[in-house]
Design an enzyme around this catalytic site. Sequence first.
Site, PDB file in Angstrom:
ATOM      1  CE  LYS A   1      -2.070   4.889   6.853  1.00  0.00           C
ATOM      2  NZ  LYS A   1      -3.076   5.338   7.508  1.00  0.00           N
TER       3      LYS A   1
ATOM      4  NE  ARG B   1       9.694  19.876 -12.841  1.00  0.00           N
ATOM      5  CZ  ARG B   1       9.332  20.647 -13.722  1.00  0.00           C
ATOM      6  NH1 ARG B   1       9.585  20.503 -14.985  1.00  0.00           N
ATOM      7  NH2 ARG B   1       9.228  22.195 -13.393  1.00  0.00           N
TER       8      ARG B   1
ATOM      9  NE  ARG C   1      -2.632   1.189   3.600  1.00  0.00           N
ATOM     10  CZ  ARG C   1      -3.527   1.157   4.728  1.00  0.00           C
ATOM     11  NH1 ARG C   1      -4.683   0.989   4.444  1.00  0.00           N
ATOM     12  NH2 ARG C   1      -2.706   1.087   5.772  1.00  0.00           N
TER      13      ARG C   1
ATOM     14  CD  GLU D   1     -11.841   6.627   5.173  1.00  0.00           C
ATOM     15  OE1 GLU D   1     -11.111   5.415   5.623  1.00  0.00           O
ATOM     16  OE2 GLU D   1     -11.131   7.485   4.404  1.00  0.00           O
TER      17      GLU D   1
HETATM   18  N1  PMP Z   1      -9.065   4.962   6.973  1.00  0.00           N
HETATM   19  C1  PMP Z   1      -8.361   6.034   7.369  1.00  0.00           C
HETATM   20  C2  PMP Z   1      -8.615   7.306   7.154  1.00  0.00           C
HETATM   21  C3  PMP Z   1      -7.091   5.529   8.040  1.00  0.00           C
HETATM   22  O1  PMP Z   1      -6.263   6.592   8.300  1.00  0.00           O
HETATM   23  C4  PMP Z   1      -6.982   4.348   8.411  1.00  0.00           C
HETATM   24  C5  PMP Z   1      -5.762   3.879   9.216  1.00  0.00           C
HETATM   25  N2  PMP Z   1      -5.776   4.580  10.428  1.00  0.00           N
HETATM   26  C6  PMP Z   1      -7.993   3.275   8.345  1.00  0.00           C
HETATM   27  C7  PMP Z   1      -9.133   3.863   7.648  1.00  0.00           C
HETATM   28  C8  PMP Z   1      -7.715   1.771   8.585  1.00  0.00           C
HETATM   29  O2  PMP Z   1      -6.802   1.168   7.752  1.00  0.00           O
HETATM   30  P1  PMP Z   1      -5.920   0.303   8.588  1.00  0.00           P
HETATM   31  O3  PMP Z   1      -6.643  -0.857   8.667  1.00  0.00           O
HETATM   32  O4  PMP Z   1      -4.908  -0.124   7.147  1.00  0.00           O
HETATM   33  O5  PMP Z   1      -4.952   0.671   9.522  1.00  0.00           O
END
Ligand code: PMP
Length: 288
Positions: free
Chosen positions: A149, A103, A50, A182
């Site tokens: 991320k 750059r 990732r 989320e």
């Molecule tokens: N959503 C967000 C915005 C996150 O930052 C994270 C990780 N802290 C997650 C979901 C969960 O991801 P993971 O299970 O890979 O930690």
Amino acid sequence: MKIYFNGKLVNSGKALISVFDHGLLYGDGVFEGIRTYGCLIFRMKEHIDRLYKSADAIELKIPITKTKMIEAVVKTLKANSLKNSYIRLVVTRGVGDLGLDPRKCRKPTIFIITDTIKLYPKEFYDRGLDIITAHTRRNYPKALDPRIKSLNYLNNILAKIDAIKAGTEEAIMLTCDGYVAECTGDNIFMVKNRELITPPVEIGALKGITRDAAIGLAKLSNIPFYEKLLRMEDLYSAGEVFLTGTAAEIIPVIKIDKQRIGNGKPGEITLKLMKEFRELTKVDGVRY
Ligand code: PMP
């Protein structure tokens, strides 16, 4: 504490970032949060994949291979004699000038912090969380895709402030169209009629490693699973809701916006997945 910093292990006081680093000036970079259980780095390969995918998405070329990156993580853990820890792996665009131009940044900055993990208190798992819907909407994927991320977490921080102001630990973030995306640092699931449902990540959520693990466990138990667009009304009327994340693992939600979810107690499927997830953390990963 030893920190891996651009190829070397240095004392934390010596791991210093330039004020011209674009990670700091512009949030231009990517990161991972990884966890170890005992001496097992949970789903290490998935986290590293990732990280490189996020880097690709922002056209940042990480100057070391995935294998070397894993070696660096292990070296850092060993240098700090850590078990049951939290790993923060960061790659920034590197040192540039005051303009945006990536750059100008010749060499990405890589650092790895390994530390003890800060956990939610046990009662949150026993009783379940009380959370809210944030006022702040999740980033629009065509502007900044939440699947990346990146070091640019201001969107999440603003929603976290919404949660703090409401006296809760987490907040649900909706897409600009009003669908459930989320939480600020966790993915979200609901159970209705014994079916497990979560929003598709394409609408604006991180593809959580814990999310994938929970889906895998549900499939193994023949719990029907599907991805679906969800509105808040769907969550309010769910039988169970839970969150997933590296730090939180799987954690039940029993109240949203002061409305009780199900019977107000962690649900049967949530409890089952929590238990199975704990078992999974004992076997799934890279040993060091
Ligand atoms: N959503 C967000 C915005 C996150 O930052 C994270 C990780 N802290 C997650 C979901 C969960 O991801 P993971 O299970 O890979 O930690």
